[in-house]
Design a protein around this motif. Sequence first.
Motif, PDB file in Angstrom:
ATOM      1  N   ASP A  54       0.861  -1.178   0.000  1.00 27.33           N
ATOM      2  CA  ASP A  54       0.000   0.000   0.000  1.00 27.33           C
ATOM      3  C   ASP A  54       0.900   1.230   0.000  1.00 27.33           C
ATOM      4  OD1 ASP A  54      -2.512   1.294   0.021  1.00 27.33           O
ATOM      5  OD2 ASP A  54      -2.300   1.713   2.155  1.00 27.33           O
ATOM      6  N   TRP A 101       1.780  -9.693  -6.273  1.00 26.79           N
ATOM      7  CA  TRP A 101       1.534  -8.509  -5.457  1.00 26.79           C
ATOM      8  C   TRP A 101       0.042  -8.404  -5.157  1.00 26.79           C
ATOM      9  CZ3 TRP A 101       4.507  -3.450  -7.041  1.00 26.79           C
ATOM     10  CH2 TRP A 101       5.885  -3.680  -6.955  1.00 26.79           C
ATOM     11  N   LEU A 103      -2.766  -5.759  -3.967  1.00 31.37           N
ATOM     12  CA  LEU A 103      -3.069  -4.335  -3.818  1.00 31.37           C
ATOM     13  C   LEU A 103      -4.577  -4.154  -3.805  1.00 31.37           C
ATOM     14  CD1 LEU A 103      -0.519  -3.081  -6.468  1.00 31.37           C
ATOM     15  CD2 LEU A 103      -0.438  -2.385  -4.081  1.00 31.37           C
ATOM     16  N   HIS A 104      -5.011  -3.055  -3.240  1.00 33.58           N
ATOM     17  CA  HIS A 104      -6.422  -2.679  -3.309  1.00 33.58           C
ATOM     18  C   HIS A 104      -6.514  -1.377  -4.078  1.00 33.58           C
ATOM     19  CE1 HIS A 104     -10.592  -3.099  -1.947  1.00 33.58           C
ATOM     20  NE2 HIS A 104     -10.615  -1.766  -1.999  1.00 33.58           N
ATOM     21  N   ASP A 105      -7.213  -1.411  -5.218  1.00 33.11           N
ATOM     22  CA  ASP A 105      -7.293  -0.261  -6.133  1.00 33.11           C
ATOM     23  C   ASP A 105      -5.893   0.046  -6.659  1.00 33.11           C
ATOM     24  OD1 ASP A 105      -8.144   1.862  -7.631  1.00 33.11           O
ATOM     25  OD2 ASP A 105      -8.577   3.181  -5.932  1.00 33.11           O
ATOM     26  N   CYS A 106      -5.355  -0.893  -7.416  1.00 35.05           N
ATOM     27  CA  CYS A 106      -3.957  -0.855  -7.836  1.00 35.05           C
ATOM     28  C   CYS A 106      -3.628   0.347  -8.716  1.00 35.05           C
ATOM     29  CB  CYS A 106      -3.567  -2.142  -8.554  1.00 35.05           C
ATOM     30  SG  CYS A 106      -4.418  -2.380 -10.151  1.00 35.05           S
ATOM     31  N   ASP A 109      -2.008   3.048  -6.774  1.00 35.47           N
ATOM     32  CA  ASP A 109      -0.701   2.851  -6.149  1.00 35.47           C
ATOM     33  C   ASP A 109       0.422   2.454  -7.097  1.00 35.47           C
ATOM     34  OD1 ASP A 109      -1.825   3.477  -3.728  1.00 35.47           O
ATOM     35  OD2 ASP A 109      -2.157   1.396  -3.123  1.00 35.47           O
ATOM     36  N   LEU A 110       0.083   1.793  -8.202  1.00 35.61           N
ATOM     37  CA  LEU A 110       1.144   1.334  -9.104  1.00 35.61           C
ATOM     38  C   LEU A 110       2.029   2.468  -9.614  1.00 35.61           C
ATOM     39  CD1 LEU A 110      -0.578  -1.504 -11.167  1.00 35.61           C
ATOM     40  CD2 LEU A 110       1.306  -1.744  -9.535  1.00 35.61           C
ATOM     41  N   LEU A 123      -0.061  -9.733 -10.354  1.00 37.88           N
ATOM     42  CA  LEU A 123      -0.872  -8.845  -9.526  1.00 37.88           C
ATOM     43  C   LEU A 123      -2.195  -9.502  -9.172  1.00 37.88           C
ATOM     44  CD1 LEU A 123      -1.578  -5.843  -8.544  1.00 37.88           C
ATOM     45  CD2 LEU A 123      -2.521  -5.517 -10.828  1.00 37.88           C
ATOM     46  N   ASP A 125      -5.671  -7.723  -7.438  1.00 33.35           N
ATOM     47  CA  ASP A 125      -6.267  -6.516  -6.879  1.00 33.35           C
ATOM     48  C   ASP A 125      -7.546  -6.903  -6.156  1.00 33.35           C
ATOM     49  OD1 ASP A 125      -7.943  -4.153  -6.617  1.00 33.35           O
ATOM     50  OD2 ASP A 125      -6.529  -3.125  -7.950  1.00 33.35           O
ATOM     51  N   PHE A 205      -6.489  -8.068 -14.193  1.00 30.78           N
ATOM     52  CA  PHE A 205      -5.192  -7.756 -13.576  1.00 30.78           C
ATOM     53  C   PHE A 205      -4.151  -7.448 -14.654  1.00 30.78           C
ATOM     54  CE2 PHE A 205      -6.637 -10.956 -10.107  1.00 30.78           C
ATOM     55  CZ  PHE A 205      -7.500 -10.012  -9.577  1.00 30.78           C
ATOM     56  N   SER A 208      -4.751  -4.030 -15.990  1.00 33.80           N
ATOM     57  CA  SER A 208      -4.312  -2.999 -15.040  1.00 33.80           C
ATOM     58  C   SER A 208      -2.805  -2.790 -15.107  1.00 33.80           C
ATOM     59  CB  SER A 208      -4.724  -3.379 -13.613  1.00 33.80           C
ATOM     60  OG  SER A 208      -6.135  -3.423 -13.493  1.00 33.80           O
TER      61      SER A 208
END
Length: 414
Positions: A54, A101, A103-106, A109-110, A123, A125, A205, A208
Amino acid sequence: MLINNGGGLPRGDTDDPKLIAQPRGGIPAVIDTQHDLERAVRNLKTGTAPVALDVERAQGFRYGSDPYLVQIRREDVGTFLIDTHALPDLSALQPGLEDVWLLHDCLQDLPNLRQVGLRPSSLFDTEIAARLVGLQRFGLAAVAEQVLGLGLVKDHQASDWSVRPLPKEWLRYAALDVELLTELYYRLSKKLDQMGRWEWAQQEFSYSLSVPPAATKPDRWRSVPGSGKIRSRRGLGVLKALWETRESIARRIDLSPGRLVRNAALIRAAAAPPKNRRALMSINEFRSPVAKQYMNEWMHALASVNAMAEDELPPKNRPVQPGSIPEPRQWNRIDESAAARLGTVRATVASVASRLDLAPEVVLAPQVQRYLAWAPLDPSRPSGDEVEERMVFRGARDWQIDLTLDPICDALGV
């Protein structure tokens, strides 16, 4: 419903979620030296669990959206809180993060993770997965409640993460943001597989990961709330000049533009362009201790507009970009046939989504729907070919095309 969570997490209850108040391993110390980073590199390399990540930013406080804290957790190693203001290059961590990886709402953050030298090889998500299994609320805390029966307090999400030292309560919050991602990954993965939607998720994914950095939109100053009420070209020139000056100053002093001068003050100045310094100073925001320091720059911006001839001023309406599609609310006025096609496409997608218990925008993005409807289809083309080409061009994934192509073609009569 009671949930027997793994990984040492407490038993959850989706009807009465149990609040997680502390990280399982306590609040980690912030890593802000090269020595501590090297130790984190060694520790992370020993892990085999998925990598939960995060990012915390200082949007609304600092200029731009730079990362100020990166959180990383591997269940078999622990949680790491890394000060990316002190350590802006985290590429040394990459060899220890070559696993999936989480992530939440990538898409939020990416870009920041790439900025500090970290790139995922694969990934998962949890927000995308939550949408695909049919959850109606997608925030991390809401997903944790619905899937794990556990609650998170989201009380420092909008804090100024550039503050140093970071308060202990903020660090607790930051650690908890990666505390539940691994268990969410296991449970959502199982649910996707049971529903036959695992391949859908993999396509999402992959998409994204391929999304390029967002391009800077032209004429961003026209997006200031209230700009549509400024009807004179001279007023628009004032808004543009003051907005650009605010951006320049804010970037230079690393301050959120809205903290330098609020949007409302720019609109007020544009509605009645100040003739002199006193008139500009009559607007409260320009008298603030910060904004007042740059009075010469504000006045120079106004003077540049006063010196412009009428044909040098911005046009009243935003110039249409080549290939752009108007906002749907304008379609009835511009092209009633296109508006009717859009209604047909929307209704068709909504029908498909309803059968799957999904939101229509999950089944086919609104921008794809608009692109299908805006221009009439070529009646000489083979049935469905042009519709499919448009879908692919706008980024629709294979699973979305499989679900919606035939129904949309039937509805449009092609």
